[in-house]
Design an enzyme around this catalytic site. Sequence first.
Site, PDB file in Angstrom:
ATOM      1  N   ARG A 191       0.814  -1.219   0.000  1.00  0.00           N
ATOM      2  CA  ARG A 191       0.000   0.000   0.000  1.00  0.00           C
ATOM      3  C   ARG A 191       0.846   1.266   0.000  1.00  0.00           C
ATOM      4  NH1 ARG A 191      -3.113  -3.193   3.697  1.00  0.00           N
ATOM      5  NH2 ARG A 191      -5.091  -3.836   2.753  1.00  0.00           N
TER       6      ARG A 191
ATOM      7  N   ASP B  40      30.468   0.498  -1.671  1.00  0.00           N
ATOM      8  CA  ASP B  40      30.282   1.033  -0.314  1.00  0.00           C
ATOM      9  C   ASP B  40      31.394   0.503   0.586  1.00  0.00           C
ATOM     10  OD1 ASP B  40      29.067   2.584   1.643  1.00  0.00           O
ATOM     11  OD2 ASP B  40      27.646   1.029   2.235  1.00  0.00           O
TER      12      ASP B  40
ATOM     13  N   LEU C 233      25.050  -3.681   9.863  1.00  0.00           N
ATOM     14  CA  LEU C 233      26.004  -3.639   8.758  1.00  0.00           C
ATOM     15  C   LEU C 233      26.667  -2.268   8.704  1.00  0.00           C
ATOM     16  CD1 LEU C 233      24.059  -5.464   5.889  1.00  0.00           C
ATOM     17  CD2 LEU C 233      26.183  -6.228   6.948  1.00  0.00           C
ATOM     18  N   ALA C 234      27.958  -2.251   8.490  1.00  0.00           N
ATOM     19  CA  ALA C 234      28.728  -1.003   8.471  1.00  0.00           C
ATOM     20  C   ALA C 234      29.561  -0.949   7.202  1.00  0.00           C
ATOM     21  CB  ALA C 234      29.607  -0.903   9.710  1.00  0.00           C
TER      22      ALA C 234
END
Length: 379
Positions: A226, A274, A307-308
């Site tokens: 939605r 990253d 997570l880093a």
Amino acid sequence: MSTFALTGAAVFDGETVREGVAVVVSDGLVEAVCRRDGLPRDVERRHLDGGLIAPGFVDIQVNGGGGVLLNDMPTVEGVRRICEAHRRFGSTALLPTVITDRPEVTYAAIDAVGEAMRLGVPGCVGIHVEGPFIAKARKGAHDPALIRPMTEAELKRLLATTVRPLLLTVAPESVSDDQIRRLAAAGIIVSLGHSDADFATAASAFHAGARCGTHLFNAMSPLGHREPGLVGAILDDPEVWCGIIADGHHVHPTSIATALRAKRGSGKVLAITDAMSTVGVEEDVFELNGRRVTRRAGRLTLDDGTLAGSDLTMIDAVRYLRDVVGLPMAEVLCMASLYPAQFLDDASRGRLVPGARADLVWIDAGGRLGRVWLGGGLR
């Protein structure tokens, strides 16, 4: 620099894989991609044993490498060491990335990248500033104590910067549409990320001038039945680009494949790493804004399990997208080179055509990175 021809491998020229051709390099540029049997007799031939020659990789999100985080070493030397670390894995162009921090760190990083570009530090082609104008609700590994809304004074300070490309990750909760318009008008590339924005808010920010999503799926409002969220807004807008971390930890391979099928606008999904300081070194523990990060089995986490960033290299991302996600190699190479070059509006990279930079990688038949050339020089 002498003229030479690379022979013995197939060539991906940025669009298609070509057999029976050679890449002719002269003075650091691609002179031609031509039939091997059409090479002049006096051209030096450098033979490769099968595999594939492709444009060097372009990574728009690199926090660190070689034992260095840009946040901890926001200097020309820090930039140089990060670029050197990733060049070993095929990234011949990248945006060193500074994450949420104190203003003096952010602007020292911007100044360092500007000076590195002026000095011609190989591989440094701009900067990515990720935060601090993001949402605490989707902070990920960013320090919540340093996250803040964008003030008029900080907006003006960013507008006064001269480093371009400057990619800036913000959340619409912390940066208004009017601020996004002003940033975009100044040539700053605005990306939405670390945000819990709903679909309408995200779509409005894209309409105002944001044109990218930072690490799709991670640290953003998800696609719901939605409420499409930021993920839905990114996938729905054909003008919006996005990066994706293909390391087996950040995004499930089925989610990657589904997103690629769903994304409106061809060529808009970029492979990114990253990456953090662990790339290229053996040390498994480092600090991020005073908090411990540990590497275990290729996964980087804070002590609470968050997570880093990643321990990913671009050649590993290429293999993962090909072997695990199941994408054709040509599309994977576009995600790693052509598309990010187009995103940065850099016509000198991402293709092997006359006049392009001779930034090249050779991937052997087993998918391993064999050699890297930067400006025609073997690295």
